[in-house]
Write a protein that holds these residues in place. Structure first.
Motif, PDB file in Angstrom:
ATOM      1  N   LYS A   1      41.274  39.216  34.661  1.00  0.00           N
ATOM      2  CA  LYS A   1      40.172  39.663  33.807  1.00  0.00           C
ATOM      3  C   LYS A   1      39.706  41.007  34.334  1.00  0.00           C
ATOM      4  O   LYS A   1      39.119  41.093  35.403  1.00  0.00           O
TER       5      LYS A   1
ATOM      6  N   GLU B   1      34.105  40.488  39.437  1.00  0.00           N
ATOM      7  CA  GLU B   1      35.504  40.167  39.104  1.00  0.00           C
ATOM      8  C   GLU B   1      36.497  40.789  40.093  1.00  0.00           C
ATOM      9  O   GLU B   1      37.648  40.363  40.157  1.00  0.00           O
TER      10      GLU B   1
ATOM     11  N   LYS C   1      38.759  41.625  43.133  1.00  0.00           N
ATOM     12  CA  LYS C   1      39.368  40.668  44.076  1.00  0.00           C
ATOM     13  C   LYS C   1      39.877  41.307  45.364  1.00  0.00           C
ATOM     14  O   LYS C   1      40.329  40.602  46.260  1.00  0.00           O
TER      15      LYS C   1
END
Length: 333
Positions: free
Chosen positions: A75, A160, A162
């Motif tokens: 995403k 979001e 990472k």
């Protein structure tokens, strides 16, 4: 609102004045990034800050990032943010990671300093200046307000992201981060006094960030006691300073639920105090039947916990008498 094409072009020219991008470069950047001001600010901030960098190189990096994300079926929110985050040192990364839990409209310098363990103003300025040049934060330096803002879309993109620098596994790293954040807020957010004093001013500075954290962190067992402390402090703040009893009620209910999770046995002083606090707030709200219900529960629990005479039992009796009086039951009072 989005820029018009001409507005976007002028904005890019001003922001990249030293690089003097050509018409084709500007057109290609707008085609790739769009005309949303925040996205163009991130793109031009990155191009200015990272050396050597050009419009063409930036577009290539952005396209590669989008391809990678598409392959990984991840995403991707504001890929322009991801490019900026990749360039950050550990301290700057921590600002953005902590920022995912905090009030995006205002995070005071004092809180950022405490979270990073940085007391030197110049060092803090250096860390934040990098973030501002990349358009990841906005620095507020008003006489009455000094801190940073994080655009909500950037905050969402950071959630979001990472690829934060980690020394331990993802989940463990996040637990450490959240625990550190809560411990720091407990140090910063005071238990306010009954009368206006320095604790009121200090509490006002941190209240919105504590509120935001209490609604945004996952309720992990390891941090229950810290959440309970902050919930109680915000309840007192809401009652005494903000005079918002509905909000105070919500925080007291949150504290009660946490204590019931911590202490599996039915009777515990912290549970009894939370129930007593709910009764007190219901009195302030004029909901006397609810106040009576919680005041009775608190009294019965305290009587079961303490043997002989105890101040908490006496307080509960006093509260019960007040509620009965307000209900017009003078004999019971």
């Amino acid at each position: 609102d989005a820029f018009s094409y001409e507005e976007g072009k002028i904005y890019i020219q001003k922001r990249l004045q030293l690089l003097q991008p050509g018409e084709k470069g500007i057109e290609a950047l707008i085609k790739e990034v769009g005309l949303i001001p925040q996205k163009l600010a991130l793109a031009t901030g990155y191009i200015k800050e990272i050396k050597p960098m050009s419009v063409e190189k930036y577009i290539h990096k952005l396209q590669e990032l989008k391809k990678q994300d598409k392959k990984g079926k991840g995403k991707l929110m504001l890929p322009e943010v991801s490019l900026g985050l990749e360039t950050l040192g550990l301290s700057s990364q921590l600002v953005m990671r902590y920022g995912t839990y905090l009030d995006p409209d205002f995070i005071p310098f004092a809180l950022v300093s405490a979270l990073l363990g940085v007391s030197d103003e110049e060092e803090l300025d250096t860390i934040l200046a990098v973030l501002e040049r990349l358009s990841l934060v906005k620095i507020i330096n008003d006489p009455s307000k000094q801190g940073i803002q994080i655009h909500r879309e950037i905050q969402a993109a950071c959630r979001e992201y990472k690829n934060w620098e980690r020394k331990v596994k993802n989940e463990v790293a996040e637990q450490f981060l959240v625990k550190s954040l809560l411990q720091t807020l407990i140090q910063c957010m005071p238990e306010i006094a009954k009368e206006p004093d320095a604790t009121w001013t200090q509490a006002e500075l941190y209240a919105t960030n504590v509120t935001r954290v209490l609604t945004s962190v996952s309720k992990m067992v390891a941090i229950y006691p810290l959440l309970a402390i902050l919930s109680n402090r915000m309840a007192v703040y809401s009652k005494e300073l903000a005079c918002d009893y509905l909000v105070a009620l919500s925080f007291h209910q949150q504290a009660l639920e946490i204590y019931q999770q911590i202490y599996k046995e039915k009777n515990h002083p912290n549970i009894a105090t939370s129930i007593y606090n709910l009764g007190y707030v219901y009195i302030k709200l004029g909901q006397y039947e609810e106040a009576l219900k919680y005041s009775k529960q608190a009294f019965e629990m305290r009587r079961a916990i303490y043997t002989g005479n105890h101040p908490d039992v006496a307080n509960s009796l006093d509260n019960l008498g007040l509620v009965y009086d307000l209900l017009g039951e003078c004999q019971e009072a």
